[in-house]
Design a protein around this motif. Structure first.
Motif, PDB file in Angstrom:
ATOM      1  N   SER A 178     -28.869  -8.331  15.721  1.00 31.64           N
ATOM      2  CA  SER A 178     -27.987  -9.176  14.916  1.00 31.64           C
ATOM      3  C   SER A 178     -28.202  -8.893  13.441  1.00 31.64           C
ATOM      4  O   SER A 178     -29.321  -9.034  12.934  1.00 31.64           O
ATOM      5  CB  SER A 178     -28.250 -10.661  15.186  1.00 31.64           C
ATOM      6  OG  SER A 178     -27.988 -10.978  16.535  1.00 31.64           O
ATOM      7  N   TYR A 179     -27.148  -8.477  12.775  1.00 38.03           N
ATOM      8  CA  TYR A 179     -27.253  -8.227  11.340  1.00 38.03           C
ATOM      9  C   TYR A 179     -25.875  -8.285  10.706  1.00 38.03           C
ATOM     10  O   TYR A 179     -24.841  -8.288  11.391  1.00 38.03           O
ATOM     11  CB  TYR A 179     -27.915  -6.870  11.051  1.00 38.03           C
ATOM     12  CG  TYR A 179     -27.269  -5.679  11.719  1.00 38.03           C
ATOM     13  CD1 TYR A 179     -26.196  -5.012  11.133  1.00 38.03           C
ATOM     14  CD2 TYR A 179     -27.736  -5.208  12.941  1.00 38.03           C
ATOM     15  CE1 TYR A 179     -25.602  -3.924  11.744  1.00 38.03           C
ATOM     16  CE2 TYR A 179     -27.156  -4.114  13.558  1.00 38.03           C
ATOM     17  CZ  TYR A 179     -26.095  -3.464  12.950  1.00 38.03           C
ATOM     18  OH  TYR A 179     -25.504  -2.384  13.572  1.00 38.03           O
ATOM     19  N   LEU A 180     -25.852  -8.337   9.396  1.00 39.05           N
ATOM     20  CA  LEU A 180     -24.618  -8.351   8.625  1.00 39.05           C
ATOM     21  C   LEU A 180     -24.499  -7.052   7.847  1.00 39.05           C
ATOM     22  O   LEU A 180     -25.484  -6.559   7.287  1.00 39.05           O
ATOM     23  CB  LEU A 180     -24.608  -9.529   7.653  1.00 39.05           C
ATOM     24  CG  LEU A 180     -24.539 -10.915   8.296  1.00 39.05           C
ATOM     25  CD1 LEU A 180     -25.034 -11.969   7.333  1.00 39.05           C
ATOM     26  CD2 LEU A 180     -23.122 -11.225   8.739  1.00 39.05           C
ATOM     27  N   SER A 181     -23.301  -6.499   7.823  1.00 36.09           N
ATOM     28  CA  SER A 181     -23.027  -5.282   7.069  1.00 36.09           C
ATOM     29  C   SER A 181     -22.242  -5.665   5.820  1.00 36.09           C
ATOM     30  O   SER A 181     -21.150  -6.235   5.904  1.00 36.09           O
ATOM     31  CB  SER A 181     -22.214  -4.302   7.929  1.00 36.09           C
ATOM     32  OG  SER A 181     -21.809  -3.182   7.174  1.00 36.09           O
ATOM     33  N   ILE A 219     -17.496  -7.987   4.684  1.00 36.60           N
ATOM     34  CA  ILE A 219     -18.662  -8.469   5.425  1.00 36.60           C
ATOM     35  C   ILE A 219     -18.321  -8.313   6.901  1.00 36.60           C
ATOM     36  O   ILE A 219     -17.282  -8.771   7.360  1.00 36.60           O
ATOM     37  CB  ILE A 219     -18.966  -9.943   5.126  1.00 36.60           C
ATOM     38  CG1 ILE A 219     -19.225 -10.153   3.634  1.00 36.60           C
ATOM     39  CG2 ILE A 219     -20.169 -10.421   5.945  1.00 36.60           C
ATOM     40  CD1 ILE A 219     -19.353 -11.625   3.242  1.00 36.60           C
ATOM     41  N   LYS A 220     -19.198  -7.668   7.641  1.00 27.71           N
ATOM     42  CA  LYS A 220     -18.999  -7.517   9.074  1.00 27.71           C
ATOM     43  C   LYS A 220     -20.248  -7.989   9.802  1.00 27.71           C
ATOM     44  O   LYS A 220     -21.361  -7.753   9.351  1.00 27.71           O
ATOM     45  CB  LYS A 220     -18.697  -6.060   9.435  1.00 27.71           C
ATOM     46  CG  LYS A 220     -17.380  -5.544   8.851  1.00 27.71           C
ATOM     47  CD  LYS A 220     -17.122  -4.100   9.241  1.00 27.71           C
ATOM     48  CE  LYS A 220     -15.816  -3.590   8.636  1.00 27.71           C
ATOM     49  NZ  LYS A 220     -15.571  -2.157   8.962  1.00 27.71           N
ATOM     50  N   THR A 221     -20.026  -8.640  10.929  1.00 29.02           N
ATOM     51  CA  THR A 221     -21.121  -9.153  11.737  1.00 29.02           C
ATOM     52  C   THR A 221     -21.362  -8.245  12.920  1.00 29.02           C
ATOM     53  O   THR A 221     -20.427  -7.852  13.607  1.00 29.02           O
ATOM     54  CB  THR A 221     -20.807 -10.571  12.247  1.00 29.02           C
ATOM     55  OG1 THR A 221     -20.624 -11.441  11.128  1.00 29.02           O
ATOM     56  CG2 THR A 221     -21.939 -11.103  13.104  1.00 29.02           C
ATOM     57  N   SER A 256     -15.022 -11.743  14.140  1.00 29.45           N
ATOM     58  CA  SER A 256     -16.384 -11.511  14.621  1.00 29.45           C
ATOM     59  C   SER A 256     -16.553 -11.792  16.105  1.00 29.45           C
ATOM     60  O   SER A 256     -17.414 -11.202  16.761  1.00 29.45           O
ATOM     61  CB  SER A 256     -17.383 -12.362  13.827  1.00 29.45           C
ATOM     62  OG  SER A 256     -17.084 -13.746  13.945  1.00 29.45           O
ATOM     63  N   GLU A 261     -25.450 -16.384   8.001  1.00 34.62           N
ATOM     64  CA  GLU A 261     -24.054 -15.923   8.055  1.00 34.62           C
ATOM     65  C   GLU A 261     -23.106 -17.027   7.590  1.00 34.62           C
ATOM     66  O   GLU A 261     -22.189 -16.788   6.795  1.00 34.62           O
ATOM     67  CB  GLU A 261     -23.706 -15.494   9.477  1.00 34.62           C
ATOM     68  CG  GLU A 261     -22.267 -15.025   9.649  1.00 34.62           C
ATOM     69  CD  GLU A 261     -21.939 -14.726  11.094  1.00 34.62           C
ATOM     70  OE1 GLU A 261     -21.089 -13.857  11.342  1.00 34.62           O
ATOM     71  OE2 GLU A 261     -22.522 -15.370  11.991  1.00 34.62           O
ATOM     72  N   HIS A 284     -30.032 -15.657  11.846  1.00 38.58           N
ATOM     73  CA  HIS A 284     -28.790 -14.937  11.546  1.00 38.58           C
ATOM     74  C   HIS A 284     -27.613 -15.891  11.377  1.00 38.58           C
ATOM     75  O   HIS A 284     -26.841 -15.786  10.421  1.00 38.58           O
ATOM     76  CB  HIS A 284     -28.495 -13.931  12.664  1.00 38.58           C
ATOM     77  CG  HIS A 284     -27.196 -13.216  12.523  1.00 38.58           C
ATOM     78  ND1 HIS A 284     -27.069 -12.003  11.881  1.00 38.58           N
ATOM     79  CD2 HIS A 284     -25.935 -13.550  12.918  1.00 38.58           C
ATOM     80  CE1 HIS A 284     -25.807 -11.620  11.895  1.00 38.58           C
ATOM     81  NE2 HIS A 284     -25.103 -12.540  12.527  1.00 38.58           N
ATOM     82  N   TYR A 308     -20.660 -16.725   4.234  1.00 36.66           N
ATOM     83  CA  TYR A 308     -19.198 -16.839   4.260  1.00 36.66           C
ATOM     84  C   TYR A 308     -18.731 -18.049   3.444  1.00 36.66           C
ATOM     85  O   TYR A 308     -17.710 -17.988   2.753  1.00 36.66           O
ATOM     86  CB  TYR A 308     -18.695 -16.945   5.701  1.00 36.66           C
ATOM     87  CG  TYR A 308     -18.538 -15.607   6.392  1.00 36.66           C
ATOM     88  CD1 TYR A 308     -17.615 -14.662   5.929  1.00 36.66           C
ATOM     89  CD2 TYR A 308     -19.294 -15.278   7.507  1.00 36.66           C
ATOM     90  CE1 TYR A 308     -17.467 -13.434   6.559  1.00 36.66           C
ATOM     91  CE2 TYR A 308     -19.149 -14.055   8.150  1.00 36.66           C
ATOM     92  CZ  TYR A 308     -18.236 -13.141   7.667  1.00 36.66           C
ATOM     93  OH  TYR A 308     -18.094 -11.931   8.289  1.00 36.66           O
TER      94      TYR A 308
END
Length: 287
Positions: free
Chosen positions: A76-79, A61-63, A206, A98, A94, A102
């Motif tokens: 702003s998004y999550l990968s 998970i990357k921010t 992050s 997030e 977001h 997590y």
């Protein structure tokens, strides 16, 4: 949702798949829809259909939160990576989503921890031990087997790197997390399930501090910075480095302007920011 499954978030937002079977998807477009998160999966629903992502399959998970370099006007998004696929998710709130994501993946999981592995720039003789993670809104807590509890604030992480080595007689991946305990810079090393380590690295990295190479300090500024990094009290700095109080005050002001120190309470009581610890660590390594 199925029996025994808890809904953690239900938001409007956008999502899109950017990598499929290891290949970049051409002509990526955001799809508006509903984003549901439970303790078991993410459901992406739109007028084009519904897609489910099991949390147990998410490997990283990357921010992404950068208004200066938006992707298709979304800052702003999550990968999320699942196998050879990568999906971007941009919920309306977001930060809330997030945190819930997590927490769903990491909260209560067992990791192996060495703390402190380094303290004030000095390697310690701490042993690896098991611990259980607790994910709060802005920090990670580690309840260790010896009864101690370690807190790592996400905004306080100055440097984070990956390594591989002997962990409880087995070669494992582990991350080295630099943060503070009180006013002293420490490193906490965390290992365990590779998936959990990768996702934890995404969370703690992050807000990682700026690269120290773009900071040019004078010899006196470096001397003050390294003393603070080693755990010397701000009030003891003048005597420790052999400078008068006025000179040290001026250096504090200069370092505050550069985003390296912050005023903790009253005048002359300062604290190293994550950026400052990176700079100090780099300077000590050059000696």
């Amino acid at each position: 949702m199925s029996d025994g499954e808890s809904t953690l978030a239900d938001q409007q937002g956008k999502f899109t798949q950017v990598v499929k079977d290891g290949n970049k998807v051409p002509d990526v477009e955001w799809i508006p829809g509903r984003i549901l998160l439970s303790d078991k999966r993410i459901v992406l629903a739109s007028n084009q259909g519904k897609r489910t992502i099991p949390l147990s399959k998410v490997s990283t998970i990357k921010t992404k939160d950068d208004a200066s370099q938006p992707f298709a006007n979304v800052t702003s998004y999550l990968s999320l990576q699942v196998g050879n696929d990568v999906t971007l998710v941009a919920p309306k709130d977001h930060e809330e989503f997030e945190h819930e994501l997590y927490s769903a993946v990491l909260d209560g999981e067992v990791v192996i921890t060495k703390h402190p592995a380094v303290k004030g720039g000095v390697i310690q003789d701490a042993e690896w031990q098991k611990g259980r993670m607790a994910v709060d809104e802005d920090q990670i807590g580690l309840a260790l087997a010896d009864g101690s509890f370690v807190e790592v604030e996400v905004d306080d992480v100055g440097d984070l790197s990956r390594n591989r080595g002997d962990v409880l007689d087995t070669e494992r991946l582990f991350i080295e997390v630099e943060h503070t305990v009180g006013n002293t810079a420490v490193e906490t090393h965390i290992s365990g399930n590779q998936r959990h380590v990768n996702i934890l690295a995404g969370l703690l990295g992050s807000n990682q501090a700026t690269d120290p190479d773009d900071v040019d300090l004078s010899e006196r500024e470096q001397e003050v910075l390294m003393a603070l990094y080693s755990g010397v009290s701000p009030f003891q700095i003048p005597q420790f480095v052999g400078m008068d109080v006025e000179t040290v005050e001026q250096i504090y002001d200069q370092l505050i302007e550069q985003g390296i120190l912050e005023i903790e309470r009253e005048r002359r009581e300062v604290e190293l920011k994550a950026r400052g610890r990176n700079v100090a660590s780099e300077a000590m390594g050059e000696e």
